[in-house]
Design an enzyme around this catalytic site. Structure first.
Site, PDB file in Angstrom:
ATOM      1  N   GLY A   1     -18.106   2.305  12.360  1.00  0.00           N
ATOM      2  CA  GLY A   1     -17.800   2.684  13.727  1.00  0.00           C
ATOM      3  C   GLY A   1     -17.134   1.564  14.495  1.00  0.00           C
TER       4      GLY A   1
ATOM      5  N   LYS B   1      -8.521   2.688   8.588  1.00  0.00           N
ATOM      6  CA  LYS B   1      -8.170   2.309   9.971  1.00  0.00           C
ATOM      7  C   LYS B   1      -7.685   0.869  10.028  1.00  0.00           C
ATOM      8  CE  LYS B   1     -11.920  -0.347  10.777  1.00  0.00           C
ATOM      9  NZ  LYS B   1     -12.016  -1.669  11.429  1.00  0.00           N
TER      10      LYS B   1
ATOM     11  N   SER C   1     -17.022  -1.428  16.291  1.00  0.00           N
ATOM     12  CA  SER C   1     -18.102  -2.419  16.466  1.00  0.00           C
ATOM     13  C   SER C   1     -17.616  -3.834  16.202  1.00  0.00           C
ATOM     14  CB  SER C   1     -19.255  -2.085  15.502  1.00  0.00           C
ATOM     15  OG  SER C   1     -18.752  -1.877  14.186  1.00  0.00           O
TER      16      SER C   1
ATOM     17  N   ASP D   1     -13.163   4.165  15.578  1.00  0.00           N
ATOM     18  CA  ASP D   1     -12.884   2.860  14.986  1.00  0.00           C
ATOM     19  C   ASP D   1     -11.392   2.562  15.009  1.00  0.00           C
ATOM     20  OD1 ASP D   1     -13.672   0.490  13.897  1.00  0.00           O
ATOM     21  OD2 ASP D   1     -14.386   1.296  12.004  1.00  0.00           O
TER      22      ASP D   1
END
Length: 329
Positions: A134, A189, A136, A242
């Protein structure tokens, strides 16, 4: 309170160790460099990877593999993707039966094209594996800035247990059973963040970045579905969430690397300047191979691979993408 080990004292491993110790768990952080361990013990700070964030006084730090993980109920693997297999093999004699291993790295194994949870399961057959992913950035988690992530596992009870133990007022976790989708989103990503950085380095604007991110999530979703993942996963925290944070933040080492490449620096010069692992560089070749294997069209990923490893000029790659045959969205 749980007994938890964190393997890997980079920025993310350090931030997770700080957070979990702060909220009452018995945490041991393992680092491979004895000098770094001694400095962290003395200064209570990881000055190289997470400067300005203090390590809790009860947080244990060691280079001893057995001491780090023996009798630990939960082990977080926070080493780079390319080091996961070797690390798990080295630690496997010391894991207790039924240990829960939480993979916190985001990437693919280049040689085998396996997801990292698959690599872990191959090396430690007696473990339960789940994936933490995620938006972060370690720099923010370490400073208790509100963050929401996903814990993915094929075992619902394991995911719910980690959710319960890791959640706190500044760190919210959602469970997800789609490990394939979560891991593919996490890995790809980083590639798209390289492209977003290249766009910034070339001096392009918001229109370009929005197009890259939107077409990037389309590529990520196509491959994830072809591999058995769920489309809705890519609309969640480990997909679009993300992607947004990695493509837009200067905390993102992938975006920073892309900026340098867009400004004309070589890959060697770029990696030397970033001075940290750039997972998108480690992942892009495997992603291209998976695209071929599953017959998925991934033009952005292919162009980034050409720029990184085959000497293609970034502006030439942009021109090729913009002048492809017209298609339906």
């Amino acid at each position: 309170m749980k007994k938890i080990a964190v393997i890997g004292a980079g920025s993310w491993g350090t931030a997770l160790a700080i957070m979990l110790e702060q909220y009452g768990h018995d945490v041991t952080l393992w680092a491979r460099n004895q000098k770094a361990v001694e400095e962290m013990k003395k200064t209570r700070e990881n000055k190289r990877y997470l400067p300005g964030v203090l390590l809790g006084e009860k947080l244990q730090i060691t280079t001893d593999q057995k001491e780090a993980v023996e009798e630990k109920e939960i082990v977080i693997s926070a080493v780079p993707s390319r080091a996961v297999r070797e690390t798990m093999i080295n630690f496997s004699p010391f894991f207790q039966q039924g240990v829960i291993i939480v993979n916190a790295a985001k990437g693919l194994e280049q040689e085998s094209l396996l997801r990292l949870s698959q690599v872990i399961k191959q090396c430690v057959c007696h473990c339960h594996v789940c994936v933490l992913s995620g938006p972060s950035h370690a720099e923010e988690v370490g400073r208790c800035i509100p963050t929401a992530c996903v814990i993915a596992s094929e075992e619902e009870d394991i995911a719910k247990m980690i959710q319960k133990e890791f959640m706190n007022p500044n760190f919210r976790l959602y469970t997800n059973s789609d490990m394939i989708g979560v891991e593919i989103g996490a890995a790809l990503k980083n590639i798209m963040a390289l492209a977003a950085g290249m766009s910034d380095g070339l001096g392009f604007g918001d229109n370009t970045k929005a197009a890259l991110m939107t077409r990037g999530i389309a590529e990520m979703t196509r491959l994830g579905i072809a591999m058995g993942g769920k489309a809705e996963t890519f609309a969640g925290l480990s997909g679009i969430g993300d992607l947004i944070v990695t493509c837009t933040s200067m905390h993102s080492r992938n975006r920073r690397a892309g900026i340098l490449l867009g400004e004309g620096k070589s890959l060697t010069e770029t990696l030397a300047e970033v001075k940290m692992v750039v997972e998108g560089v480690n992942t892009v070749e495997a992603a291209c191979e998976l695209a071929k294997k599953y017959h998925v069209c991934m033009p952005l990923t292919e162009q980034i691979n050409e720029v990184l490893f085959y000497g293609k000029n970034v502006k030439e790659a942009v021109l090729e993408l913009m002048t492809r045959d017209g298609k339906a969205e």
